[in-house]
Design an enzyme around this catalytic site. Structure first.
Site, PDB file in Angstrom:
ATOM      1  N   SER A  43      20.392  20.104   4.150  1.00  0.00           N
ATOM      2  CA  SER A  43      19.015  20.561   3.917  1.00  0.00           C
ATOM      3  C   SER A  43      18.378  21.210   5.140  1.00  0.00           C
ATOM      4  O   SER A  43      17.158  21.238   5.264  1.00  0.00           O
ATOM      5  CB  SER A  43      18.138  19.373   3.473  1.00  0.00           C
ATOM      6  OG  SER A  43      18.061  18.397   4.509  1.00  0.00           O
ATOM      7  N   SER A 112      25.268  15.503   4.346  1.00  0.00           N
ATOM      8  CA  SER A 112      23.910  15.108   4.692  1.00  0.00           C
ATOM      9  C   SER A 112      23.060  14.912   3.426  1.00  0.00           C
ATOM     10  O   SER A 112      23.356  14.051   2.607  1.00  0.00           O
ATOM     11  CB  SER A 112      23.310  16.158   5.641  1.00  0.00           C
ATOM     12  OG  SER A 112      22.145  15.711   6.244  1.00  0.00           O
ATOM     13  N   PHE A 113      22.035  15.732   3.234  1.00  0.00           N
ATOM     14  CA  PHE A 113      21.259  15.725   1.985  1.00  0.00           C
ATOM     15  C   PHE A 113      22.170  15.886   0.769  1.00  0.00           C
ATOM     16  O   PHE A 113      22.004  15.222  -0.261  1.00  0.00           O
ATOM     17  CB  PHE A 113      20.216  16.850   2.082  1.00  0.00           C
ATOM     18  CG  PHE A 113      19.787  17.486   0.795  1.00  0.00           C
ATOM     19  CD1 PHE A 113      18.779  16.930   0.029  1.00  0.00           C
ATOM     20  CD2 PHE A 113      20.383  18.668   0.366  1.00  0.00           C
ATOM     21  CE1 PHE A 113      18.371  17.537  -1.149  1.00  0.00           C
ATOM     22  CE2 PHE A 113      19.977  19.276  -0.809  1.00  0.00           C
ATOM     23  CZ  PHE A 113      18.967  18.705  -1.572  1.00  0.00           C
ATOM     24  N   ASP A 234      25.985  11.925  16.160  1.00  0.00           N
ATOM     25  CA  ASP A 234      25.036  12.531  15.217  1.00  0.00           C
ATOM     26  C   ASP A 234      23.611  12.093  15.554  1.00  0.00           C
ATOM     27  O   ASP A 234      23.298  10.904  15.546  1.00  0.00           O
ATOM     28  CB  ASP A 234      25.410  12.098  13.792  1.00  0.00           C
ATOM     29  CG  ASP A 234      24.719  12.912  12.713  1.00  0.00           C
ATOM     30  OD1 ASP A 234      23.614  13.430  12.969  1.00  0.00           O
ATOM     31  OD2 ASP A 234      25.288  13.016  11.608  1.00  0.00           O
ATOM     32  N   HIS A 262      26.148  16.476  14.086  1.00  0.00           N
ATOM     33  CA  HIS A 262      25.911  16.442  12.641  1.00  0.00           C
ATOM     34  C   HIS A 262      26.750  17.457  11.882  1.00  0.00           C
ATOM     35  O   HIS A 262      26.830  17.405  10.669  1.00  0.00           O
ATOM     36  CB  HIS A 262      24.418  16.680  12.373  1.00  0.00           C
ATOM     37  CG  HIS A 262      24.005  16.409  10.965  1.00  0.00           C
ATOM     38  ND1 HIS A 262      24.231  15.193  10.345  1.00  0.00           N
ATOM     39  CD2 HIS A 262      23.371  17.183  10.040  1.00  0.00           C
ATOM     40  CE1 HIS A 262      23.761  15.231   9.099  1.00  0.00           C
ATOM     41  NE2 HIS A 262      23.239  16.431   8.899  1.00  0.00           N
TER      42      HIS A 262
END
Length: 282
Positions: A43, A112-113, A234, A262
């Protein structure tokens, strides 16, 4: 002919015209090798399926059909005026996309998202999932990090994008070229993009961490074989989230990359790709 690699094909998914990439060989039944891989992006500002997965699309497509959509509010997916964004909206889009493409089951890889959305698919539609890969995944409650607050609170400028990419996303800032910063900044300022992004995760942002989390019992109920991947360094999503999911998901394993932030798929792209393909081939 369109020359922007971020623009793939378009298909109607409910009220959305979803931009997606669809490449690779015709899949075998998803009982063993082959099958379709669904890639779900993160995101960050200016993200798209292609920006997130451009390094994985060619090698994955040598073994699998690969489908990588721009989720609503990101990339080149077209949304109605006044569109609201929520986990329910994105999950509906994903299921509508699979239905429109007549894909029964997928391996799903979420970043992630996108990891929270992969979890949502595994929880609410387990019959559509074969194997699950979660990379730096959102999906359980955690205290909002300064890194994630910076990502979701991004205000457009090339300098701000450079700081975000070099100081927050990547462990090794030398990987981030000026050209990469400029292209990602340009993507974040396309008409409508920043307005959509700003409407998704306004401050205070801890509530959006909670909104993208899933109940512990629901995660415990996941039966799909699961590979968790995380960068030790991260700054956006803490490693503790993957450690917790390793405990909650019975058939799971965790691979941690040191000297990695990340962007595992970029910072350790070849190793990440090999890791995932080996897991999917088991």
């Amino acid at each position: 002919m369109n020359e922007n690699p971020e623009i793939g094909r378009s298909i109607q998914t409910g009220p959305l015209a979803t931009n997606y990439h669809d490449t690779g060989p015709a899949p075998e039944p998803v009982d063993g090798e082959g099958g379709t891989v669904l890639l779900l992006h993160g995101s960050g500002p200016g993200v798209s399926a292609w920006a997130n997965w451009r390094n994985q699309l060619p090698p994955f497509a040598r073994h699998h059909r690969v489908v990588a959509p721009d989720l609503a509010g990101f990339g080149f997916t077209e949304v109605p005026e006044g569109q609201e964004y929520s986990r329910e909206v994105w999950l509906r889009q994903i299921v509508d996309l699979l239905d429109a493409l007549e894909i029964e089951r997928v391996h799903v890889v979420g970043n992630s998202f996108g990891g929270s959305m992969a979890l949502a698919l595994a929880i609410h539609h387990p019959e559509r999932i074969d194997k699950l890969v979660l990379m730096g995944s959102v999906g359980i409650p955690f205290e909002l990090t300064a890194g994630l607050d910076a990502v979701w609170g991004y205000e457009p400028s090339e300098a701000a994008m450079g700081r975000l990419m070099r100081e927050t996303f990547a462990y090794d800032s030398s990987l981030i070229t000026d050209e990469l910063v400029a292209s990602r900044y340009a993507a974040s300022t396309r008409p409508g993009t920043m307005e959509a992004f700003a409407s998704m995760f306004p401050a205070p942002r801890q509530r959006w961490v909670e909104a993208m989390a899933h109940p512990e019992e629901a995660i415990r109920g996941i039966t799909a074989p699961t590979l968790l991947v995380h960068g030790r360094d991260d700054q956006v999503i803490p490693l503790s989230t993957s450690l917790t999911m390793l405990e909650l998901i019975d058939d799971s394993r965790l691979h941690v990359f040191g000297r990695c932030g990340h962007w595992t798929q970029i910072e350790h792209g070849a190793a990440f790709t090999e890791l995932v393909l080996d897991f999917l081939a088991e």
